[in-house]
Write a protein that holds these residues in place. Structure first.
Motif, PDB file in Angstrom:
ATOM      1  N   ALA A 134       0.831  -1.144  -0.016  1.00 21.67           N
ATOM      2  CA  ALA A 134       0.067  -0.067  -0.058  1.00 21.67           C
ATOM      3  C   ALA A 134       0.956   1.216   0.054  1.00 21.67           C
ATOM      4  N   THR A 135       2.175   1.081   0.517  1.00 16.73           N
ATOM      5  CA  THR A 135       3.149   2.434   0.488  1.00 16.73           C
ATOM      6  C   THR A 135       4.255   1.986  -0.348  1.00 16.73           C
ATOM      7  N   ALA A 136       4.564   2.930  -1.117  1.00 17.42           N
ATOM      8  CA  ALA A 136       5.733   2.649  -2.048  1.00 17.42           C
ATOM      9  C   ALA A 136       6.880   2.742  -1.288  1.00 17.42           C
ATOM     10  N   PRO A 137       7.918   2.005  -2.005  1.00 16.77           N
ATOM     11  CA  PRO A 137       9.247   2.101  -1.201  1.00 16.77           C
ATOM     12  C   PRO A 137       9.855   3.445  -1.180  1.00 16.77           C
ATOM     13  N   ASP A 138      10.613   3.821  -0.132  1.00 16.91           N
ATOM     14  CA  ASP A 138      11.153   5.115   0.294  1.00 16.91           C
ATOM     15  C   ASP A 138      12.235   5.369  -0.956  1.00 16.91           C
ATOM     16  N   PHE A 139      12.318   6.332  -1.829  1.00 18.55           N
ATOM     17  CA  PHE A 139      13.163   6.836  -2.629  1.00 18.55           C
ATOM     18  C   PHE A 139      13.407   8.135  -2.686  1.00 18.55           C
ATOM     19  N   THR A 140      14.745   8.667  -3.104  1.00 20.59           N
ATOM     20  CA  THR A 140      15.166   9.907  -3.595  1.00 20.59           C
ATOM     21  C   THR A 140      15.853  10.173  -4.882  1.00 20.59           C
ATOM     22  N   VAL A 141      15.607  11.156  -5.274  1.00 26.14           N
ATOM     23  CA  VAL A 141      16.328  11.650  -6.621  1.00 26.14           C
ATOM     24  C   VAL A 141      16.911  12.817  -6.649  1.00 26.14           C
ATOM     25  N   ALA A 142      18.231  13.029  -6.976  1.00 26.66           N
ATOM     26  CA  ALA A 142      18.928  14.363  -6.820  1.00 26.66           C
ATOM     27  C   ALA A 142      18.119  15.413  -7.522  1.00 26.66           C
ATOM     28  N   LEU A 160      -1.936   0.464  -3.780  1.00 30.33           N
ATOM     29  CA  LEU A 160      -0.947   1.458  -3.504  1.00 30.33           C
ATOM     30  C   LEU A 160      -1.791   2.869  -3.225  1.00 30.33           C
ATOM     31  N   THR A 161      -1.538   3.427  -1.938  1.00 30.88           N
ATOM     32  CA  THR A 161      -2.273   4.700  -1.557  1.00 30.88           C
ATOM     33  C   THR A 161      -1.313   5.740  -1.469  1.00 30.88           C
ATOM     34  N   ALA A 162      -0.189   5.556  -1.187  1.00 34.10           N
ATOM     35  CA  ALA A 162       1.013   6.486  -0.452  1.00 34.10           C
ATOM     36  C   ALA A 162       2.008   6.307  -1.480  1.00 34.10           C
ATOM     37  N   VAL A 163       2.678   7.601  -1.993  1.00 33.28           N
ATOM     38  CA  VAL A 163       4.011   7.760  -2.793  1.00 33.28           C
ATOM     39  C   VAL A 163       4.957   8.805  -2.066  1.00 33.28           C
ATOM     40  N   THR A 164       6.246   8.362  -2.721  1.00 34.69           N
ATOM     41  CA  THR A 164       7.118   9.509  -2.098  1.00 34.69           C
ATOM     42  C   THR A 164       7.131  10.808  -2.817  1.00 34.69           C
ATOM     43  N   ALA A 165       7.299  11.914  -1.872  1.00 32.21           N
ATOM     44  CA  ALA A 165       7.500  13.125  -2.500  1.00 32.21           C
ATOM     45  C   ALA A 165       8.899  13.307  -2.909  1.00 32.21           C
ATOM     46  N   LEU A 166       9.257  13.870  -4.177  1.00 32.83           N
ATOM     47  CA  LEU A 166      10.557  14.048  -4.518  1.00 32.83           C
ATOM     48  C   LEU A 166      10.862  15.682  -4.814  1.00 32.83           C
ATOM     49  N   GLN A 167      11.559  15.980  -3.550  1.00 30.77           N
ATOM     50  CA  GLN A 167      11.561  17.642  -3.436  1.00 30.77           C
ATOM     51  C   GLN A 167      12.417  18.111  -4.153  1.00 30.77           C
ATOM     52  N   HIS A 168      13.462  17.424  -4.427  1.00 25.84           N
ATOM     53  CA  HIS A 168      14.573  18.213  -5.125  1.00 25.84           C
ATOM     54  C   HIS A 168      14.555  17.954  -6.802  1.00 25.84           C
ATOM     55  N   MET A 193       6.205  16.898  -6.431  1.00 21.26           N
ATOM     56  CA  MET A 193       7.640  17.406  -7.173  1.00 21.26           C
ATOM     57  C   MET A 193       7.377  18.889  -7.068  1.00 21.26           C
ATOM     58  N   PRO A 194       7.616  19.656  -6.111  1.00 26.04           N
ATOM     59  CA  PRO A 194       7.298  21.063  -6.117  1.00 26.04           C
ATOM     60  C   PRO A 194       8.340  22.049  -6.755  1.00 26.04           C
ATOM     61  N   ASN A 195       9.474  21.483  -7.237  1.00 23.64           N
ATOM     62  CA  ASN A 195      10.389  22.314  -7.704  1.00 23.64           C
ATOM     63  C   ASN A 195      10.594  21.956  -9.137  1.00 23.64           C
ATOM     64  N   LEU A 196       9.812  21.022  -9.530  1.00 19.68           N
ATOM     65  CA  LEU A 196       9.929  20.551 -11.008  1.00 19.68           C
ATOM     66  C   LEU A 196       9.604  21.596 -12.075  1.00 19.68           C
ATOM     67  N   LYS A 197      10.715  22.013 -13.128  1.00 20.67           N
ATOM     68  CA  LYS A 197      10.626  23.142 -13.974  1.00 20.67           C
ATOM     69  C   LYS A 197      10.528  22.696 -15.453  1.00 20.67           C
ATOM     70  N   THR A 198      10.895  21.482 -15.726  1.00 17.66           N
ATOM     71  CA  THR A 198      11.220  21.110 -17.188  1.00 17.66           C
ATOM     72  C   THR A 198      10.576  19.367 -17.181  1.00 17.66           C
TER      73      THR A 198
END
Length: 324
Positions: A134-142, A160-168, A193-198
């Motif tokens: 139900a919860t996605a694995p914890d992952f980060t991206v630069a 699946l109900t919850a997903v990781t936020a990719l802040q960067h 993805m609050p900083n997504l630009k492209t």
């Protein structure tokens, strides 16, 4: 079968002692309720970059199994785990077929790499339909999601109900998140993805198609949406009622084509602001042909500095739904 052999070890005592797994294509019998650890140094990844074949975890005779720990230990062992070593590294690694799709459970799985490669997570968990997923694995991206890196990553994960936020993350390359959550019918939030630009070509195409539990889409502010970048991103979600503001400098040809097509519950749409729209950029963006009842909402404020030919044609078209 793969044209390469994995270098793998396993441990039955929590990592104190390790035994070579000489042929990972052969079954390894794990007693019920036992916990095995795995590690390996495999710079070529679990898949073959040339598409010859790939490895995946199969639990054919298991009623249920859970996974935990850092998936990078399978390719980097105990070495630095910050960078995915190869293209398509974990392609379909945990993907489930129809015979055992309800068995895989996430018990704290981590994807620790911050620098990704082309196709590295594509279809990695496709079909994981267990209640334990139900919860996605914890992952980060630069900062960058490369080409096809997360294509179909969670496709068909119906619990699946919850997903990781990719802040960067600032950039999604071509097909980077294409079809990422297709058919995730229990998903109630989108990946922040609050900083997504492209957004590259097909970068977010079909990303949330068929996610019928989604009810709201937050504001989105980007610089560039390439051709088909957001094509059918929220296609046929059904229950989306509110859509936030969309701001972009450039929306290329077909960039937001049918982005919210076949959503019959919309009651509020935010404002659209863009400096430049190319041909068919917003074609049938909110088109709706399924509702049997009449739906009314205020047309949002649309501010466009330069619009190409047919850029907003049939933007709010409807066959049996009305728009005021």
């Amino acid at each position: 079968s793969p044209a390469f052999v994995l270098n793998m070890e396993y441990s039955t005592d929590g990592g104190t002692t390790w035994t070579p797994w000489t042929d990972p294509t052969q079954w390894l019998t794990i007693p019920k309720s036992a916990a095995y650890c795995f590690r390996g140094v495999n710079p070529q990844g679990f898949s073959n970059p040339n598409g010859v074949g790939y490895y995946y975890w199969d639990a054919y005779h298991s009623t249920a199994f859970s996974v935990s720990g850092d998936v990078m230990s399978l390719v980097c062992g105990d070495n630095d785990r910050s960078t995915i070593p190869s293209d398509y590294c974990f392609y379909r690694t945990f993907a489930q077929d129809t015979e055992w799709k309800a068995q895989m459970q996430n018990n704290g799985l981590v994807l620790s790499a911050t620098t990704l490669k082309k196709g590295c997570y594509s279809y990695m968990f496709a079909g994981c339909a267990s209640a334990g997923f139900a919860t996605a694995p914890d992952f980060t991206v630069a900062t960058n999601i490369p080409e096809c890196a997360m294509m179909g990553m969670f496709q068909g994960c119906t619990k699946l109900t919850a997903v990781t936020a990719l802040q960067h993350v600032t950039q999604i390359a071509a097909a980077g998140c294409d079809s990422m959550f297709v058919g995730c019918t229990a998903l109630t939030q989108i990946m922040d993805m609050p900083n997504l630009k492209t957004i590259g070509s097909r970068g977010c195409a079909y990303m949330y198609t068929g996610c019928t539990a989604l009810t709201a889409v937050p504001d989105m502010s980007v610089n560039d949406i390439a051709d088909y970048g957001c094509y059918r991103t929220f296609y046929n979600c059904g229950k989306i009622a509110t859509i936030g503001n969309l701001s972009a400098k450039i929306i290329a040809e077909n960039g937001c084509n049918e982005m919210f097509h076949y959503n019959v519950s919309i009651t509020s749409v935010g404002n659209l602001k863009a400096q430049s729209l190319s041909k068919y950029a917003c074609y049938r963006m909110f088109a709706n042909h399924q509702s049997s009842s009449t739906v009314y909402y205020d047309v949002p404020s649309i501010t466009i500095d330069q619009a190409g030919d047919s850029s907003c044609i049939e933007m709010f078209s409807a066959k049996s739904a009305g728009y005021g």
